[in-house]
Scaffold this motif. Structure first.
Motif, PDB file in Angstrom:
ATOM      1  N   PRO A 101      18.268  -1.884 -14.163  1.00  0.00           N
ATOM      2  CA  PRO A 101      16.984  -2.136 -13.522  1.00  0.00           C
ATOM      3  C   PRO A 101      17.170  -2.191 -12.019  1.00  0.00           C
ATOM      4  O   PRO A 101      18.243  -2.556 -11.526  1.00  0.00           O
ATOM      5  N   PHE A 102      16.140  -1.830 -11.283  1.00  0.00           N
ATOM      6  CA  PHE A 102      16.249  -1.851  -9.830  1.00  0.00           C
ATOM      7  C   PHE A 102      15.219  -2.776  -9.188  1.00  0.00           C
ATOM      8  O   PHE A 102      15.580  -3.701  -8.475  1.00  0.00           O
ATOM      9  N   ALA A 103      13.928  -2.540  -9.429  1.00  0.00           N
ATOM     10  CA  ALA A 103      12.924  -3.312  -8.702  1.00  0.00           C
ATOM     11  C   ALA A 103      11.677  -3.542  -9.540  1.00  0.00           C
ATOM     12  O   ALA A 103      11.293  -2.716 -10.371  1.00  0.00           O
ATOM     13  N   PHE A 104      11.065  -4.701  -9.309  1.00  0.00           N
ATOM     14  CA  PHE A 104       9.732  -5.014  -9.813  1.00  0.00           C
ATOM     15  C   PHE A 104       8.927  -5.414  -8.595  1.00  0.00           C
ATOM     16  O   PHE A 104       9.308  -6.337  -7.870  1.00  0.00           O
ATOM     17  N   MET A 105       7.812  -4.718  -8.344  1.00  0.00           N
ATOM     18  CA  MET A 105       7.154  -4.893  -7.054  1.00  0.00           C
ATOM     19  C   MET A 105       5.643  -4.738  -7.125  1.00  0.00           C
ATOM     20  O   MET A 105       5.106  -4.052  -7.999  1.00  0.00           O
ATOM     21  N   ASP A 106       4.968  -5.388  -6.191  1.00  0.00           N
ATOM     22  CA  ASP A 106       3.546  -5.165  -5.994  1.00  0.00           C
ATOM     23  C   ASP A 106       3.332  -3.703  -5.622  1.00  0.00           C
ATOM     24  O   ASP A 106       4.133  -3.117  -4.884  1.00  0.00           O
ATOM     25  N   CYS A 107       2.259  -3.110  -6.126  1.00  0.00           N
ATOM     26  CA  CYS A 107       2.079  -1.668  -5.951  1.00  0.00           C
ATOM     27  C   CYS A 107       0.943  -1.312  -4.996  1.00  0.00           C
ATOM     28  O   CYS A 107       0.642  -0.126  -4.813  1.00  0.00           O
ATOM     29  N   GLN A 108       0.320  -2.314  -4.370  1.00  0.00           N
ATOM     30  CA  GLN A 108      -0.809  -1.992  -3.499  1.00  0.00           C
ATOM     31  C   GLN A 108      -0.397  -1.099  -2.333  1.00  0.00           C
ATOM     32  O   GLN A 108      -1.045  -0.086  -2.029  1.00  0.00           O
ATOM     33  N   ARG A 109       0.692  -1.460  -1.661  1.00  0.00           N
ATOM     34  CA  ARG A 109       1.158  -0.672  -0.510  1.00  0.00           C
ATOM     35  C   ARG A 109       1.526   0.742  -0.940  1.00  0.00           C
ATOM     36  O   ARG A 109       1.327   1.704  -0.202  1.00  0.00           O
ATOM     37  N   ILE A 110       2.075   0.876  -2.123  1.00  0.00           N
ATOM     38  CA  ILE A 110       2.495   2.194  -2.622  1.00  0.00           C
ATOM     39  C   ILE A 110       1.273   3.078  -2.846  1.00  0.00           C
ATOM     40  O   ILE A 110       1.220   4.228  -2.399  1.00  0.00           O
ATOM     41  N   GLY A 111       0.263   2.539  -3.536  1.00  0.00           N
ATOM     42  CA  GLY A 111      -0.951   3.304  -3.767  1.00  0.00           C
ATOM     43  C   GLY A 111      -1.675   3.653  -2.486  1.00  0.00           C
ATOM     44  O   GLY A 111      -2.261   4.736  -2.362  1.00  0.00           O
ATOM     45  N   ALA A 112      -1.626   2.739  -1.511  1.00  0.00           N
ATOM     46  CA  ALA A 112      -2.286   2.974  -0.235  1.00  0.00           C
ATOM     47  C   ALA A 112      -1.588   4.049   0.585  1.00  0.00           C
ATOM     48  O   ALA A 112      -2.142   4.543   1.576  1.00  0.00           O
ATOM     49  N   ALA A 113      -0.366   4.420   0.189  1.00  0.00           N
ATOM     50  CA  ALA A 113       0.373   5.477   0.887  1.00  0.00           C
ATOM     51  C   ALA A 113       0.355   6.787   0.106  1.00  0.00           C
ATOM     52  O   ALA A 113       0.047   7.845   0.636  1.00  0.00           O
ATOM     53  N   ARG A 114       0.665   6.729  -1.193  1.00  0.00           N
ATOM     54  CA  ARG A 114       0.759   7.989  -1.940  1.00  0.00           C
ATOM     55  C   ARG A 114      -0.599   8.631  -2.171  1.00  0.00           C
ATOM     56  O   ARG A 114      -0.713   9.846  -2.266  1.00  0.00           O
ATOM     57  N   THR A 115      -1.683   7.836  -2.241  1.00  0.00           N
ATOM     58  CA  THR A 115      -3.002   8.427  -2.461  1.00  0.00           C
ATOM     59  C   THR A 115      -3.449   9.274  -1.274  1.00  0.00           C
ATOM     60  O   THR A 115      -3.842  10.436  -1.458  1.00  0.00           O
ATOM     61  N   PRO A 116      -3.412   8.760  -0.041  1.00  0.00           N
ATOM     62  CA  PRO A 116      -3.759   9.638   1.087  1.00  0.00           C
ATOM     63  C   PRO A 116      -2.773  10.779   1.283  1.00  0.00           C
ATOM     64  O   PRO A 116      -3.139  11.841   1.792  1.00  0.00           O
ATOM     65  N   ALA A 117      -1.520  10.584   0.858  1.00  0.00           N
ATOM     66  CA  ALA A 117      -0.563  11.691   0.929  1.00  0.00           C
ATOM     67  C   ALA A 117      -0.980  12.816  -0.013  1.00  0.00           C
ATOM     68  O   ALA A 117      -0.927  14.001   0.344  1.00  0.00           O
ATOM     69  N   THR A 118      -1.420  12.465  -1.221  1.00  0.00           N
ATOM     70  CA  THR A 118      -1.911  13.476  -2.154  1.00  0.00           C
ATOM     71  C   THR A 118      -3.138  14.180  -1.586  1.00  0.00           C
ATOM     72  O   THR A 118      -3.283  15.406  -1.697  1.00  0.00           O
ATOM     73  N   THR A 119      -4.036  13.422  -0.962  1.00  0.00           N
ATOM     74  CA  THR A 119      -5.206  14.026  -0.323  1.00  0.00           C
ATOM     75  C   THR A 119      -4.785  15.010   0.753  1.00  0.00           C
ATOM     76  O   THR A 119      -5.319  16.128   0.852  1.00  0.00           O
ATOM     77  N   ALA A 120      -3.808  14.615   1.574  1.00  0.00           N
ATOM     78  CA  ALA A 120      -3.343  15.488   2.660  1.00  0.00           C
ATOM     79  C   ALA A 120      -2.688  16.750   2.118  1.00  0.00           C
ATOM     80  O   ALA A 120      -2.890  17.858   2.648  1.00  0.00           O
ATOM     81  N   ILE A 121      -1.904  16.614   1.048  1.00  0.00           N
ATOM     82  CA  ILE A 121      -1.244  17.775   0.438  1.00  0.00           C
ATOM     83  C   ILE A 121      -2.292  18.718  -0.154  1.00  0.00           C
ATOM     84  O   ILE A 121      -2.205  19.940  -0.018  1.00  0.00           O
ATOM     85  N   THR A 122      -3.298  18.148  -0.818  1.00  0.00           N
ATOM     86  CA  THR A 122      -4.382  18.964  -1.364  1.00  0.00           C
ATOM     87  C   THR A 122      -5.086  19.734  -0.265  1.00  0.00           C
ATOM     88  O   THR A 122      -5.346  20.940  -0.388  1.00  0.00           O
TER      89      THR A 122
END
Length: 325
Positions: A101-122
């Protein structure tokens, strides 16, 4: 080697530095690894909670990132879709190379980054040639980062417009833009149909939107409409498009069936991973009105989570918990 789990809270991750360009690169590689067949991403599970007027829903996603040898489990619970006050999301990472196992973490910051990244890639792959204007609808956690991510992927954008109803969200959107692009201004709009008709790229990430629901037919010829799993897009938006794409057809079948219209038939011309890999086109014609449905895929959460967790652990953040001791 230890089987300790790094537990990282929202505050542990809040100021870990990662630029829009870095996140876009991580997410794009996540799509490419999936397109190469190296990763796995089953369709997410969605479970409405049958409890009267509470309006609660839970999601779960499992995936494997073959480029990092990381397995991820993501869960989300939201009570009340009109507010983010009771929205909780976490991700667990396991190293498939070591079996630890490596990490258990809050995911808000992750979603706030990967979602606009997906928008930008699209937008990078599907916007019409010479696109110079963008309209952002929504100022939630994910929407606040979208304009700087788009500008990172498409530096030729000249006009940046925003519609929002929450003063704090509008202020944070402007502050985020100034952080990355201090010389650029955001224009606030209140006439959504007119702004849609005069924008090359329209991103809708509004919840129970205080604006008319956006129709694909409102786009100018060559326009691109990106729905970030948004209630602000009209039902039947797929039928109004000349060309339709989705991050995942399977995900669309879980969270976006209303976009197909009254007959419920979901027809997609291409999936984003195939477009990024060059196996499909982002549009057939320069004049196509393109509709893109963006739904989270854990293969894009995993690399962003891994990057943030690695940097947080190196900075001495979080706690090491021996769950299996």
């Amino acid at each position: 080697m230890s089987n300790a789990l790094h537990v990282l809270t929202r505050s542990d991750l809040a100021d870990i530095d990662i630029t829009p360009g870095e996140v876009i690169e991580l997410v794009e590689e996540g799509y490419l690894a999936y397109a190469r067949g190296e990763s796995r991403c089953p369709v997410k599970l969605m479970m409405p909670i049958p409890k009267g007027e509470r309006d609660a829903v839970s999601y779960s996603m499992l995936g494997y990132d073959g480029s990092l040898d990381q397995v991820g489990f993501k869960t989300s619970y939201r009570q009340g879709s009109a507010s983010a006050e009771k929205y909780y999301t976490t991700i667990s990472l396991y190293d498939d190379a070591t079996g630890l196992p490596f990490a258990f973490m809050d995911c808000q910051r992750i979603g706030a980054a990967r979602t606009p990244a997906t928008t930008a890639i699209t937008a990078k792959h599907c916007a019409g040639p010479g696109a110079t204007s963008v309209l952002m609808l929504g100022t939630g956690v994910q929407g606040r980062n979208t304009l700087p991510y788009l500008l990172t992927a498409l530096p030729g954008l000249e006009r940046l417009r925003l519609f929002g109803t929450h003063p704090d969200g509008i202020a944070e959107s402007i502050a985020t833009m100034r952080r990355y692009f201090p010389d650029r201004e955001i224009e606030l709009v209140d006439d959504v149909p007119s702004a849609v008709a005069h924008s090359d790229i329209v991103v809708v990430a509004s919840g129970r939107a205080a604006h008319p629901r956006v129709h694909t037919e409102w786009l100018k010829p060559g326009g691109l409409l990106i729905s970030v799993a948004s209630k602000g897009v009209a039902s039947g938006a797929l039928r109004g498009a000349d060309y339709a794409i989705a991050t995942s057809v399977g995900q669309l079948g879980v969270t976006g069936t209303r976009l197909a219209g009254s007959n419920g038939e979901v027809v997609i011309d291409a999936e984003l991973p195939d477009i990024v890999a060059g196996r499909a086109v982002g549009r057939r014609d320069d004049a196509d009105r393109v509709f893109a449905f963006s739904s989270g895929m854990i293969i894009t959460d995993i690399p962003v989570a891994h990057a943030l967790a690695t940097r947080a652990v190196a900075a001495g953040r979080g706690q090491r918990v021996h769950l299996w001791k």
